[in-house]
Design an enzyme around this catalytic site. Sequence first.
Site, mmCIF file in Angstrom:
data_model
loop_
_atom_site.group_PDB
_atom_site.id
_atom_site.type_symbol
_atom_site.label_atom_id
_atom_site.label_comp_id
_atom_site.label_asym_id
_atom_site.label_seq_id
_atom_site.Cartn_x
_atom_site.Cartn_y
_atom_site.Cartn_z
ATOM 1 N N ASP A 223 0.895 -1.255 0.083
ATOM 2 C CA ASP A 223 0.045 0.080 0.062
ATOM 3 C C ASP A 223 0.836 1.408 0.056
ATOM 4 O O ASP A 223 2.092 1.011 0.261
ATOM 5 C CB ASP A 223 -1.010 -0.022 1.117
ATOM 6 C CG ASP A 223 -2.071 0.761 0.962
ATOM 7 O OD1 ASP A 223 -2.184 1.730 0.028
ATOM 8 O OD2 ASP A 223 -3.152 0.508 1.681
HETATM 9 C C1 BGC Z 1 -4.990 3.084 0.141
HETATM 10 C C2 BGC Z 1 -5.306 2.054 -1.155
HETATM 11 C C3 BGC Z 1 -5.117 2.768 -2.338
HETATM 12 C C4 BGC Z 1 -3.735 3.443 -2.295
HETATM 13 C C5 BGC Z 1 -3.361 4.083 -3.575
HETATM 14 C C6 BGC Z 1 -3.815 3.804 -0.011
HETATM 15 O O1 BGC Z 1 -3.988 4.855 1.047
HETATM 16 O O2 BGC Z 1 -5.034 2.390 1.319
HETATM 17 O O3 BGC Z 1 -6.517 1.504 -0.971
HETATM 18 O O4 BGC Z 1 -5.078 1.804 -3.417
HETATM 19 O O5 BGC Z 1 -3.781 4.412 -1.336
HETATM 20 O O6 BGC Z 1 -4.399 5.351 -3.764
#
Ligand code: BGC
Length: 750
Positions: free
Chosen positions: A276
């Site tokens: 993530d």
């Molecule tokens: C989220 C993810 C997301 C990523 C990219 C993160 O803060 O937890 O689910 O895909 O950001 O935007």
Amino acid sequence: MTQQPSMTSDADVRARVESLLTELTTPEKAGQLTQYFYLGFIRNEVADGAPSQPELVEAALTRGGVGSLLFLMDPAEINRLQRLTIEGNRLDIPALVGFDVIHGFRTIMPVPIAMAASWDPSIIEQGQAVAAREARSVGIHWAFAPMVDLARDPRWGRIIEGAGEDPYLASSVAAAQVRGFQGARLGSAERVVAGPKHFAGYGAALGGRDYDESNISDAELWNTYFPPFKAAIDAGAGTIMSAYMDLNGVPAAGNRWLLSDVLRDRLGFNGFVVSDAQAVHDLVTHHFAADLSDAAGRALHAGNDMEMTFADPAFDHLTAAVEDGRVSVETLDDAVRRVLAIKVRLGLFEEPYVDEDTAAEVLADPAHREVAKMAAQRSAVLLRNEGALLPLAVDQLNSIAVIGPLADSPRDTLGPWVFNYDLAETVTVLDGIKARVGDGVRVEFAPGVRPAQRRYPSMFDMWPDNSPVDPADFDDDDEVAKAVELAASSDVAVVVAGEWQNMIGEGASRCSLELPGRQLELIQAVVATGTPVVLLIMNGRPIDLRWPAEHVPAILDIWYPGTHGGHAVAALLFGDDSPGGKLPFSWPRTGGQVPIIYNHTRSHDPENQGRRYWDIESTPLFPFGYGLSYGRFRYHDLTLSSDSVSPDNTITVSATVTNSSGRAAEEVVQLYLHQRYGTSSRPVRELKGFERVAVEPGASVTVEFTVGPAERSYWSAATHDWVIDASVFDVWVGGDSTAGLQATFTVTPA
Ligand code: BGC
């Protein structure tokens, strides 16, 4: 149309990957494992002289330091950056472009929890196929979706992105989404790679507070949290995103047991794992890794193949981590192989650029809006309909009062996690009602209350329109009075209430489930006029509806219904279609009951409600699987193919549902199972089958389910393994998790 890649056989893919791998240096390999956000909009917002975030990324591109980019939406910009990528690396390896395509790209579908409430894998698959087609048309190859995290605590804002509390429903929804995104196989034309997330246990955040730790027993992991991931993997998902939080004390992105022993060895995943955002850095933040170099080595060793980052990648330290033996060359090579394999399978080497002219046409496709409308119709859940107030008969109405700021807010109609939407084409509830009833009926709108505001700002506030505007010169008492007056002088009042879209989603947890602001007061004042009231709930989590559930005759949960949501809602209000959605979670009476789930185990004193809480019932306000219809359904003739089987065998369960109303309607027929004794105590009932069926007026439909070893097996903490017990089983078939039509069968010892 994107061409099919010419090379698709496994052997061809392997040969191409191996030949690239032998040419790559260690820093170039690390580059393939690095994914950068490209935040073009902050280019002008840095202090004099300092490179902006996009400039840092472009510098990395020109030295072969980037394997993937995210957060790009414009085809020309994507082509420009792709050109820089290819020119910047010796072997012309294109970047994989990822994006949060969560519930639509230009055409916005209902939010994911709503799609789950349709209990209709076919519309879910169609919705994500539309999203994939639109995203691919602008040059996006990869969606960071579906989110398949089970959520049993609605205080957690990300409950909206998942499929609710139940592993069986969530597995079916997960597989449908992967099929929708990817098509028949990875590399299908007009599709994208799916990226189920966040592995694993993110939905169990302590106290429902986003990013807080999860502590989950092995039995819960295997029986509840892993199955939707397993379903997504079996459906062919190309990537998985690891989670942010500590799982049982070990951060997910550095958790080798989780990412290698479980994900690869036990669940059979063979794509690549992306972290993530900033989660490899977080290994330091979590006080787990000593520094970024330690974080990089441990993340890769754990099985986290790619790092998602804004700047300053920890994976820039991979060369040092390989040199000092923290991570082996074999581990590095395996990760690079997985990433390159997906690029080859997608045909990126043959076709790295997108055709900028076709995007506009694809994004405007009216057929996509039809899918969004149908999805919104199928996901609405009718929670109450006293005196059959709904559907409304247009020919008996002269006037309709539409009340509540959410009734006419295009941005809120779309819900969170959307970026490429067009507010001008978004149909609000007010728009939809006006369009449906035409000129013969007076439709007037009164907000009644001002939009409620968050106490703390949202992480998405950098996007325009994210926070509702607090209207100037808004006299609160005066506006309530106007709404009341309008309701009093109308034949029916349609009140829309719920949460503003910035109050739910990532970074949007809350401690209470009450309607924000003065909305309950408004509802009470409108009900007091005596005009019949239809309450529409706009939400992504259950809300405290104790008062409305006793005093408002009709309540329809419309979620955040998307681009054509208003048309869908009008079709349901006026009976062009019947609501057929069912709740994907148990709806608590109040936040203090949370978590409350239907598939708990029996207690010491199962029948005595008053010993759970002395101040409130121990039951939810609405049970899991619940939802009313304009049809009237009766279940009967539950039959089993046999009342006794051996452990390896399967029985067939059938039941008939009859629609005794004068309206065609759809019903979700649900099968629940319970094991009376065995190696572990088993839940009071568990969903093990469902089918959404159309039943004509006066007609009956017989539905058949199979209950075999797969439905009866579970992971037991007594043996630390999967078991299938000989036991006595109860089976129920009905329209929700309190179904009463029951039969029994025995599984005899082997
Ligand atoms: C989220 C993810 C997301 C990523 C990219 C993160 O803060 O937890 O689910 O895909 O950001 O935007």
